[in-house]
Design an enzyme around this catalytic site. Sequence first.
Site, short mmCIF file in Angstrom:
data_model
loop_
_atom_site.label_atom_id
_atom_site.label_comp_id
_atom_site.label_asym_id
_atom_site.label_seq_id
_atom_site.Cartn_x
_atom_site.Cartn_y
_atom_site.Cartn_z
N ALA A 1 -5.16 27.50 49.47
CA ALA A 1 -4.99 26.16 48.92
C ALA A 1 -4.36 25.30 50.01
O ALA A 1 -3.74 25.82 50.95
CB ALA A 1 -4.10 26.21 47.68
N GLY B 1 -5.63 31.12 48.27
CA GLY B 1 -6.76 30.63 47.46
C GLY B 1 -8.12 31.07 47.99
O GLY B 1 -9.10 31.09 47.24
N GLU C 1 -8.60 34.40 46.62
CA GLU C 1 -8.76 34.22 45.16
C GLU C 1 -10.15 33.69 44.81
O GLU C 1 -10.73 34.12 43.81
CB GLU C 1 -7.66 33.27 44.65
CG GLU C 1 -6.29 33.93 44.71
CD GLU C 1 -5.14 32.93 44.51
OE1 GLU C 1 -5.03 31.96 45.30
OE2 GLU C 1 -4.37 33.11 43.56
N GLU D 1 1.39 33.95 49.60
CA GLU D 1 2.15 32.94 48.86
C GLU D 1 3.64 33.22 48.78
O GLU D 1 4.46 32.29 48.88
CB GLU D 1 1.58 32.77 47.44
CG GLU D 1 0.24 32.06 47.39
CD GLU D 1 -0.96 32.99 47.54
OE1 GLU D 1 -0.78 34.16 47.94
OE2 GLU D 1 -2.08 32.54 47.26
N1 CAA Z 1 -3.59 24.30 54.07
C1 CAA Z 1 -3.63 23.20 54.84
N2 CAA Z 1 -3.97 23.24 56.16
C2 CAA Z 1 -4.27 24.43 56.71
C3 CAA Z 1 -4.24 25.61 55.95
C4 CAA Z 1 -3.88 25.53 54.55
N3 CAA Z 1 -3.88 26.60 53.73
N4 CAA Z 1 -4.55 26.65 56.76
C5 CAA Z 1 -4.78 26.12 57.98
N5 CAA Z 1 -4.61 24.79 57.94
C6 CAA Z 1 -4.74 23.83 59.07
C7 CAA Z 1 -3.56 23.94 60.01
O1 CAA Z 1 -2.46 23.22 59.54
C8 CAA Z 1 -4.16 23.37 61.29
O2 CAA Z 1 -4.17 21.98 61.18
P1 CAA Z 1 -3.60 21.07 62.43
O3 CAA Z 1 -4.52 21.44 63.59
O4 CAA Z 1 -3.77 19.68 61.95
O5 CAA Z 1 -2.20 21.50 62.67
C9 CAA Z 1 -5.61 23.83 61.23
O6 CAA Z 1 -5.86 24.18 59.86
C10 CAA Z 1 -5.87 25.08 62.06
O7 CAA Z 1 -4.93 26.07 61.66
P2 CAA Z 1 -3.96 26.83 62.71
O8 CAA Z 1 -3.69 25.99 63.90
O9 CAA Z 1 -2.79 27.33 61.92
O10 CAA Z 1 -4.93 28.03 63.13
P3 CAA Z 1 -4.48 29.48 63.63
O11 CAA Z 1 -5.69 30.11 64.19
O12 CAA Z 1 -3.29 29.40 64.50
O13 CAA Z 1 -4.04 30.25 62.28
C11 CAA Z 1 -4.21 30.92 59.98
C12 CAA Z 1 -4.97 30.48 61.26
C13 CAA Z 1 -3.55 32.29 60.20
C14 CAA Z 1 -5.25 31.01 58.87
C15 CAA Z 1 -3.13 29.86 59.66
O14 CAA Z 1 -3.73 28.57 59.68
C16 CAA Z 1 -2.48 30.06 58.33
O15 CAA Z 1 -1.64 30.90 58.19
N6 CAA Z 1 -2.87 29.23 57.33
C17 CAA Z 1 -2.24 29.25 56.04
C18 CAA Z 1 -2.66 30.46 55.23
C19 CAA Z 1 -1.94 30.48 53.90
O16 CAA Z 1 -0.73 30.60 53.82
N7 CAA Z 1 -2.71 30.40 52.79
C20 CAA Z 1 -2.17 30.40 51.46
C21 CAA Z 1 -1.92 29.00 51.00
S1 CAA Z 1 -1.03 28.96 49.48
C22 CAA Z 1 -2.19 29.25 48.28
O17 CAA Z 1 -3.34 29.48 48.55
C23 CAA Z 1 -1.62 29.14 46.92
C24 CAA Z 1 -2.51 29.49 45.81
O18 CAA Z 1 -2.77 30.61 45.49
C25 CAA Z 1 -2.95 28.39 44.96
#
Ligand code: CAA
Length: 267
Positions: A73, A118, A121, A141
């Site tokens: 998400a 998400g 999911e 999460e």
């Molecule tokens: N939400 C918003 N933006 C996201 C995102 C997310 N879940 N995942 C990645 N992005 C964005 C980053 O912020 C980045 O944007 P900027 O260039 O503007 O900074 C862009 O995508 C590229 O990401 P990274 O630079 O972080 O890429 P990376 O290769 O270094 O890492 C990754 C990749 C490991 C997937 C890392 O992006 C990451 O950890 N993302 C988050 C994963 C996460 O925690 N997901 C769970 C979200 S909570 C959820 O889903 C709740 C639910 O159940 C409802």
Amino acid sequence: MSDYANLKIEKEADIAVLTISRPEALNALNSETIEELDKALTEIEADDSVKVLILTGGPDKKGNAFKSFVAGADIKEMVNFTAPEARAFGIKASVPFFKLQNMRQVTIAAVNGFALGGGCEIAMSCDIRIASDNAVFGQPECGLGIIPGFGGTQRLARLVGMGRAKEMIFTCDNINAEEAYRIGLVNHVVAQDELMNCAKEMAKKIASKGSYAVSIAKAAINNGYDMDIKNAVEMEANLFGVVNDTADKKEGMNAFIERRPAELKDF
Ligand code: CAA
């Protein structure tokens, strides 16, 4: 099909490919994308020409098609959510996620990279998951101070068992595609350049069967899963009755008896 800001829909014969495309956010699910998904799935379900839906993620902003399926998400949208807003976000997502689970067409997730939060999911809401060999699954999460909110605490435990689901959710450890296969989270792991071929081949095979029968079988499996076995088997017998009154049944069985290939058409 309508135009969408964050989705692409392509149709090939009996198959629709729905690509979630937010290159700037690794295809993270924001409210707009969730609303679009809901609308697109309603359109696809109503389209008689579609028998199987493949869900995948688009390339990242550098054009890498195997970076991310869906990275979760949208954290940047969720960061300021109040408790009621977060609850509403979860409920909003549950609608298209249930559509993927229960729509009459078979849904296949072609997981091309990160399937986190998400992303894991939404893949679990599909009937079948095929992963590229670089795919990564996880529920991060609890490390963000929240819990999975798009069905993860429920669907992960149902798919891989409570112990493994608890370990993934409590530790936030990601797992690779092979481990996801080993624990039953994905059906197949294939090389990156084989992912869409593999998903399409499976989709074609499913589309060649009695589509009405497949959709009733899907409903029987889904509806029976949370029932007691006696009521579930009775429900199956009722649906078995229903599918015995179709043109496909006559054609399928007569073709067997006449030793010729069946031409199945019903939906
Ligand atoms: N939400 C918003 N933006 C996201 C995102 C997310 N879940 N995942 C990645 N992005 C964005 C980053 O912020 C980045 O944007 P900027 O260039 O503007 O900074 C862009 O995508 C590229 O990401 P990274 O630079 O972080 O890429 P990376 O290769 O270094 O890492 C990754 C990749 C490991 C997937 C890392 O992006 C990451 O950890 N993302 C988050 C994963 C996460 O925690 N997901 C769970 C979200 S909570 C959820 O889903 C709740 C639910 O159940 C409802």
